[in-house]
Design an enzyme around this catalytic site. Structure first.
Site, PDB file in Angstrom:
ATOM      1  NE  ARG A  69      32.982  69.979 -22.891  1.00 18.13           N
ATOM      2  CZ  ARG A  69      33.939  69.701 -23.729  1.00 18.13           C
ATOM      3  NH1 ARG A  69      33.652  69.354 -24.959  1.00 18.13           N
ATOM      4  NH2 ARG A  69      35.198  69.755 -23.381  1.00 18.13           N
ATOM      5  CB  SER A 119      35.348  70.690 -32.026  1.00 15.60           C
ATOM      6  OG  SER A 119      34.692  71.889 -31.717  1.00 15.60           O
ATOM      7  CE  LYS A 177      46.249  72.747 -29.362  1.00 17.56           C
ATOM      8  NZ  LYS A 177      44.957  72.890 -28.693  1.00 17.56           N
ATOM      9  CG  HIS A 233      31.640  75.729 -29.440  1.00 17.03           C
ATOM     10  ND1 HIS A 233      32.028  74.774 -30.348  1.00 17.03           N
ATOM     11  CD2 HIS A 233      32.547  75.672 -28.430  1.00 17.03           C
ATOM     12  CE1 HIS A 233      33.123  74.172 -29.930  1.00 17.03           C
ATOM     13  NE2 HIS A 233      33.466  74.693 -28.763  1.00 17.03           N
TER      14      HIS A 233
HETATM   15  O1  PNS Z   1      38.313  75.744 -27.415  1.00 18.57           O
HETATM   16  P1  PNS Z   1      39.528  75.504 -26.570  1.00 18.57           P
HETATM   17  O2  PNS Z   1      40.614  74.849 -27.386  1.00 18.57           O
HETATM   18  O3  PNS Z   1      39.220  74.762 -25.303  1.00 18.57           O
HETATM   19  O4  PNS Z   1      40.041  76.970 -26.149  1.00 18.57           O
HETATM   20  C1  PNS Z   1      41.212  77.124 -25.399  1.00 18.57           C
HETATM   21  C2  PNS Z   1      41.638  78.604 -25.361  1.00 18.57           C
HETATM   22  C3  PNS Z   1      41.749  79.167 -26.769  1.00 18.57           C
HETATM   23  C4  PNS Z   1      40.621  79.404 -24.596  1.00 18.57           C
HETATM   24  C5  PNS Z   1      43.001  78.654 -24.617  1.00 18.57           C
HETATM   25  O5  PNS Z   1      43.891  77.755 -25.193  1.00 18.57           O
HETATM   26  C6  PNS Z   1      43.608  80.047 -24.650  1.00 18.57           C
HETATM   27  O6  PNS Z   1      43.161  80.944 -23.975  1.00 18.57           O
HETATM   28  N1  PNS Z   1      44.643  80.207 -25.506  1.00 18.57           N
HETATM   29  C7  PNS Z   1      45.310  81.456 -25.695  1.00 18.57           C
HETATM   30  C8  PNS Z   1      46.633  81.469 -24.940  1.00 18.57           C
HETATM   31  C9  PNS Z   1      46.425  81.890 -23.498  1.00 18.57           C
HETATM   32  O7  PNS Z   1      45.801  82.890 -23.219  1.00 18.57           O
HETATM   33  N2  PNS Z   1      46.983  81.107 -22.564  1.00 18.57           N
HETATM   34  C10 PNS Z   1      46.919  81.444 -21.145  1.00 18.57           C
HETATM   35  C11 PNS Z   1      45.752  80.792 -20.466  1.00 18.57           C
HETATM   36  S1  PNS Z   1      46.187  79.162 -20.032  1.00 18.57           S
END
Ligand code: PNS
Length: 160
Positions: free
Chosen positions: A90, A128, A41, A17
């Site tokens: 990745r 993570s 979560k 990150h």
């Molecule tokens: O670090 P992560 O868990 O891969 O991040 C995922 C994240 C936070 C980028 C994704 O879950 C997100 O954008 N969540 C907010 C809700 C949202 O915008 N959903 C629509 C896109 S699918």
């Protein structure tokens, strides 16, 4: 001025990150790291803890700020006047989910583009989740994140 947001869970942040944040800070005028508070979560670290950890880790990068957010990433982007959402890629296994997310975000906000940065090779295996698993079984974490983060992780696991 091009502003990018980098949304994620960061539970907790890894060198992968931090690498993306550092590189995004070179390409964009300002990077706002968004730490998702997802009430559905149960992360290991609270959103405040994740924000604090990241703030300390990026303190030397002047054009990076860290903020918590709830709800949609595109709304977080708009609130921060960002034109770009940054995500790290990745491996090909990330691609399907990331593409779906980017396309959903594009439907929701055609004015916000997703830009993928390919993770530096040395962190391509890292997540993570993997770091937490190694921590749980007492493995060496020194290649995964800076000491402040790995210490916080070890402490958190001891307390559980
Ligand atoms: O670090 P992560 O868990 O891969 O991040 C995922 C994240 C936070 C980028 C994704 O879950 C997100 O954008 N969540 C907010 C809700 C949202 O915008 N959903 C629509 C896109 S699918």
């Amino acid at each position: 001025m091009v502003v990018a947001v980098y949304p994620g869970s960061f539970d907790p942040a890894t060198y992968g990150h931090l690498d993306i944040i550092r590189r995004a800070s070179i390409s964009f005028d300002k990077v706002v790291v968004g730490v998702l508070h997802n009430s559905a979560k149960t992360p290991l670290f609270s959103v405040e803890e994740r924000v604090n950890i990241l703030e300390k880790a990026v303190i030397d990068i002047p054009n990076v700020v860290v903020k918590p957010f709830e709800g949609l990433s595109v709304n977080f982007a708009r609130e921060n006047h960002a034109q770009v959402i940054v995500r790290g890629l990745r491996a090909v296994t990330d691609f399907e989910y990331e593409l779906q997310m980017a396309q959903t975000n594009r439907v929701l906000a055609p004015d916000v583009d997703t830009v993928f940065l390919t993770t530096s090779l040395e962190y391509a295996y890292l997540s993570s989740t993997i770091m937490k698993e190694v921590a749980l079984f007492g493995g060496d974490l020194s290649r995964f994140a800076p000491e402040e983060i790995t210490d916080a992780l070890k402490q958190k696991i001891r307390k559980r």
